[in-house]
Design an enzyme around this catalytic site. Structure first.
Site, PDB file in Angstrom:
ATOM      1  CD  GLU A  37      -3.190  -1.118   0.569  1.00 46.33           C
ATOM      2  OE1 GLU A  37      -3.798  -0.042   0.655  1.00 46.33           O
ATOM      3  OE2 GLU A  37      -3.636  -2.092  -0.079  1.00 46.33           O
TER       4      GLU A  37
ATOM      5  CG  HIS B  22      -3.187   2.597   4.800  1.00 46.03           C
ATOM      6  ND1 HIS B  22      -3.981   3.390   3.999  1.00 46.03           N
ATOM      7  CD2 HIS B  22      -2.992   1.453   4.104  1.00 46.03           C
ATOM      8  CE1 HIS B  22      -4.250   2.750   2.874  1.00 46.03           C
ATOM      9  NE2 HIS B  22      -3.678   1.572   2.909  1.00 46.03           N
TER      10      HIS B  22
ATOM     11  CB  CYS C 117      -4.561   9.870   2.963  1.00 43.82           C
ATOM     12  SG  CYS C 117      -4.908   9.006   4.478  1.00 43.82           S
TER      13      CYS C 117
HETATM   14  O1  SUG Z   1      -7.854   2.971   0.500  1.00 41.54           O
HETATM   15  N1  SUG Z   1     -10.586   5.139   0.792  1.00 41.54           N
HETATM   16  C1  SUG Z   1      -9.169   4.954   0.775  1.00 41.54           C
HETATM   17  C2  SUG Z   1      -8.512   5.908   1.746  1.00 41.54           C
HETATM   18  C3  SUG Z   1      -7.008   5.850   1.662  1.00 41.54           C
HETATM   19  C4  SUG Z   1      -6.335   6.605   2.751  1.00 41.54           C
HETATM   20  N2  SUG Z   1      -4.936   6.558   2.595  1.00 41.54           N
HETATM   21  C5  SUG Z   1      -4.021   6.505   3.604  1.00 41.54           C
HETATM   22  N3  SUG Z   1      -4.360   6.206   4.837  1.00 41.54           N
HETATM   23  N4  SUG Z   1      -2.812   6.702   3.304  1.00 41.54           N
HETATM   24  C6  SUG Z   1      -8.796   3.505   1.100  1.00 41.54           C
HETATM   25  O2  SUG Z   1      -9.453   2.928   1.971  1.00 41.54           O
HETATM   26  C7  SUG Z   1     -12.865   4.839  -0.038  1.00 41.54           C
HETATM   27  C8  SUG Z   1     -13.605   4.957  -1.361  1.00 41.54           C
HETATM   28  C9  SUG Z   1     -15.075   4.796  -1.211  1.00 41.54           C
HETATM   29  O3  SUG Z   1     -15.538   4.139  -0.270  1.00 41.54           O
HETATM   30  O4  SUG Z   1     -15.821   5.335  -2.086  1.00 41.54           O
HETATM   31  C10 SUG Z   1     -11.367   4.669  -0.202  1.00 41.54           C
HETATM   32  O5  SUG Z   1     -10.905   4.106  -1.175  1.00 41.54           O
END
Ligand code: SUG
Length: 447
Positions: free
Chosen positions: A174, A252, A371
């Protein structure tokens, strides 16, 4: 001494589809009406705030969505409009997945290993495979193209493809969200030698793994990333993320820990083996390492996930002190705000200020300030080799605001994703953006 924060521009199909199991905000906001224009403008305002601190800021582009080539790979055929109509009728979840603007969270784009730490003296980018969530597995191909268009000079930069998802090794990767680079001082540039903390959710040797939610990062992926750049093993620390934290919604490591230069800001429940991990970091970084740890009493895991305190950006300022750029939600919870005030008042740290930013559109999908950015530590010479059109200047910021206001909708609902006009609008926006950022033809529709 440049570290550049490359933020993902939030794409025109930003929506709330509840796609990420284990990401509490994503599940909670499923089906809510989104505002892609407000989202993109919030992202730009955050970039402007970082640049105003004297920290270099760059941008990475959104991806083409809905991604019709993925639908064709699923057996849909006909014109783009016919395909969208059919998939909306037959499989609205698939349509939502291929429409997600999730590439905005560039902390998941790649792991960045700077020139001072790699065997060949180049800055390495290992594109993340994001295999844990289907909607994110679509990202790596275009992410790698965007990184190549931004970091073009092969004498200075190496962009690796994503690790294979189907290898005999168990590679769940990730990207930078599970990687923290520390140095012996506040200098976080590509010239300063780093220590690399790789945090994984599961390993073959794990005796305890999360019971409820998936562990997205595997140890073998983290190890392979370190090997690809030939990092010095003595300067790498591999640590398992606390299984209870994952089960509480810390999907994460960057939701519970942030490090910069010689400062590590984390919660006592960040790691499965807390003492051993912190001691390994102290040994590798040296006595200048400052660990700022919050206890469960001060802030519960639930508050960690709700406020996204540790998803703040910890930034080295030109005066060598550090700023914490927090989501506005942190100012709204008195206990979280008190914890920030206590850390700022502590003379043992180099933190000089906290800034609160409204990135609520992204937060509702579980994406905070950290993020939204990929940190790229560079040397001065590296910086000169970067595609300069991707760096944020006042003129570029103004042009991007006009671009968003011209192309983005103010509301978007799941039903709108099948609208062929939305696909046309998104493609024409991205086509214009590739010229604005001098990226060349990185999108499938341009090839
Ligand atoms: O991968 N949310 C992302 C958020 C990523 C956050 N990144 C870090 N923590 N670095 C994920 O979970 C949600 C999309 C939706 O539900 O429509 C989403 O993909």
């Amino acid at each position: 001494m440049p570290e550049v924060n490359f933020d993902g521009l939030i794409g025109p199909t930003h929506s709330y589809a509840g796609l990420s199991y284990g990401n509490v905000a994503s599940s909670k906001n499923q089906g809510a009406l989104s505002n892609p224009r407000a989202a993109a403008l919030q992202g730009l305002a955050k970039m402007e705030a970082v640049a105003a601190l004297g920290v270099l800021q760059g941008v990475l582009p959104p991806h083409e969505r809905p991604h019709v080539p993925t639908l064709r790979a699923h057996g849909y055929s006909g014109s783009d409009a016919e395909i969208l109509a059919l998939v909306a009728q037959e499989n609205s979840v698939l349509l939502a997945r291929v429409s997600s603007a999730s590439a905005m969270w560039t902390a998941n784009a790649a792991t960045v290993l700077p020139s001072a730490d790699t065997a060949d003296g180049r800055t390495h980018f290992v594109t993340a495979n994001l295999r844990a969530m289907f909607h994110r597995t679509i990202e790596p191909v275009v992410t790698a193209r965007a990184l190549e268009a931004t970091f073009q000079n092969p004498a200075r930069f190496a962009v690796h493809e994503a690790l294979p998802s189907n290898s005999s090794d168990d590679y769940g990767d990730e990207g930078a969200a599970n990687h923290t680079r520390l140095t012996a001082s506040s200098d976080n540039s590509g010239d300063a030698r780093g220590v690399h903390l790789f945090v994984y959710g599961a390993a073959q040797s794990s005796t305890r793994t999360p019971a409820r939610f998936p562990a997205r990062q595997t140890r073998s992926a983290s190890e392979r990333v370190a090997q690809l750049a030939r990092l010095d093993p003595a300067r790498c620390v591999f640590a398992q993320q606390n299984a209870d934290a994952i089960d509480a919604g810390v999907f994460h490591n960057d939701v519970i820990c942030v490090g910069n230069g010689n400062a590590l800001f984390c919660h006592e429940d960040a790691f499965e083996t807390r003492e051993a991990t912190l001691n390994a970091l102290r040994a590798a970084v040296g006595e200048t390492l400052t660990i700022i740890e919050l206890t469960r009493e001060e802030i519960t895991l639930e508050e960690v996930v709700k406020s996204y305190l540790f998803n703040s950006q910890l930034l080295t300022l030109p005066d060598h002190t550090m700023a914490l750029l927090c989501p506005i939600e942190c100012a709204e919870n008195p206990r979280v705000k008190a914890a920030i005030d206590r850390v700022l008042a502590d003379s043992g740290t180099s933190l000089s200020r906290a800034i609160f930013m409204d990135v609520r559109e992204s937060m509702r999908n579980g994406g905070g300030p950290a993020c939204l950015r990929l940190r790229v530590p560079l040397s001065d010479a590296d910086l000169r080799a970067v595609n300069q059109e991707t760096l944020l200047t006042p003129a570029k910021l103004a042009a991007l605001r006009v671009w968003v206001n011209t192309h983005y909708r103010e509301t978007l609902h799941a039903d709108d994703l099948a609208d062929p006009a939305l696909l046309r609008e998104s493609r024409s926006a991205l086509d214009e953006l590739t010229r604005l950022l001098a990226l060349g033809n990185i999108y499938d529709f341009q090839r």
